[in-house]
Design a protein around this motif. Sequence first.
Motif, PDB file in Angstrom:
ATOM      1  N   GLY A  90       0.832  -1.193   0.000  1.00  0.00           N
ATOM      2  CA  GLY A  90       0.000   0.000   0.000  1.00  0.00           C
ATOM      3  C   GLY A  90       0.869   1.245   0.000  1.00  0.00           C
ATOM      4  N   THR A  91       0.278   2.360  -0.372  1.00  0.00           N
ATOM      5  CA  THR A  91       1.041   3.611  -0.439  1.00  0.00           C
ATOM      6  C   THR A  91       1.590   4.021   0.919  1.00  0.00           C
ATOM      7  OG1 THR A  91      -0.977   4.909  -0.188  1.00  0.00           O
ATOM      8  CG2 THR A  91      -0.221   4.484  -2.442  1.00  0.00           C
ATOM      9  N   GLN A  92       0.989   3.550   1.998  1.00  0.00           N
ATOM     10  CA  GLN A  92       1.478   3.875   3.340  1.00  0.00           C
ATOM     11  C   GLN A  92       2.837   3.226   3.612  1.00  0.00           C
ATOM     12  OE1 GLN A  92      -1.143   1.963   2.577  1.00  0.00           O
ATOM     13  NE2 GLN A  92      -1.609   0.430   4.138  1.00  0.00           N
ATOM     14  N   TYR A  93       3.242   2.268   2.771  1.00  0.00           N
ATOM     15  CA  TYR A  93       4.532   1.592   2.936  1.00  0.00           C
ATOM     16  C   TYR A  93       5.526   1.996   1.852  1.00  0.00           C
ATOM     17  CZ  TYR A  93       1.679  -1.165   6.074  1.00  0.00           C
ATOM     18  OH  TYR A  93       0.822  -1.551   7.071  1.00  0.00           O
ATOM     19  N   ARG A  94       5.261   3.114   1.180  1.00  0.00           N
ATOM     20  CA  ARG A  94       6.126   3.558   0.092  1.00  0.00           C
ATOM     21  C   ARG A  94       7.522   3.931   0.609  1.00  0.00           C
ATOM     22  NH1 ARG A  94       2.354   7.637   1.070  1.00  0.00           N
ATOM     23  NH2 ARG A  94       3.066   9.778   1.289  1.00  0.00           N
ATOM     24  N   SER A  95       8.451   3.895  -0.305  1.00  0.00           N
ATOM     25  CA  SER A  95       9.807   4.369  -0.042  1.00  0.00           C
ATOM     26  C   SER A  95       9.839   5.842  -0.428  1.00  0.00           C
ATOM     27  CB  SER A  95      10.814   3.575  -0.880  1.00  0.00           C
ATOM     28  OG  SER A  95      12.122   4.065  -0.677  1.00  0.00           O
ATOM     29  N   ALA A  96      10.062   6.700   0.577  1.00  0.00           N
ATOM     30  CA  ALA A  96      10.022   8.145   0.318  1.00  0.00           C
ATOM     31  C   ALA A  96      10.957   8.884   1.260  1.00  0.00           C
ATOM     32  CB  ALA A  96       8.592   8.670   0.502  1.00  0.00           C
ATOM     33  N   LEU A  97      11.449   9.997   0.764  1.00  0.00           N
ATOM     34  CA  LEU A  97      12.254  10.918   1.567  1.00  0.00           C
ATOM     35  C   LEU A  97      11.529  12.251   1.600  1.00  0.00           C
ATOM     36  CD1 LEU A  97      15.740  10.064   0.049  1.00  0.00           C
ATOM     37  CD2 LEU A  97      14.812   9.288   2.243  1.00  0.00           C
TER      38      LEU A  97
END
Length: 175
Positions: A90-97
């Motif tokens: 899900g988008t809640q587990y995306r890789s993001a900075l």
Amino acid sequence: MAQAILAGGCFWCTEAVFRDVIGVSQVESGYIGGTLADPTYKQVCSGTTGHAEAIRVTFDPEVIHYGQLLDIFFATHDPTQLNRQGNDVGTQYRSALFPLDDAQREEAEAAIARAQAERDAPIVTTLEPVAEWYPAEDYHQEYWEGEGQRNPYCMAVIPPKLMKLRKSFANRVKA
């Protein structure tokens, strides 16, 4: 002291890694990047709020700099998986900075390039604008040190991340 906001899947897992890094004084689990004010864990897990599970790392830049934190970040999760880490989907587990200023944005771009040079699959980590930070509920903080070591999911996911940290960044790990 400085701060960094990183999202690399389950915040229990990323928090456990960064708590062991020399120069890091605090790691707080929370939510960022969504549309709902003051979201709950249940709401974020629904995947409908736009938030990412993330950590806010407080660190001493005289001991470890932002770019080094990002190298650890890219080595201890899979930045090539879109909106998932392992079984967490899900988008809640995306890789993001979430760079906090222009200097962090430049470092983040450089770290993504370094990480990409080590992989064939494309890096999908996003650079997102800093947004309102919402600390996760108290029971999520320092989860690995307490409940996490009795949680089968955490026992399967966190020790391999910690082993990778110790193997690849031995000079950066707390005794």
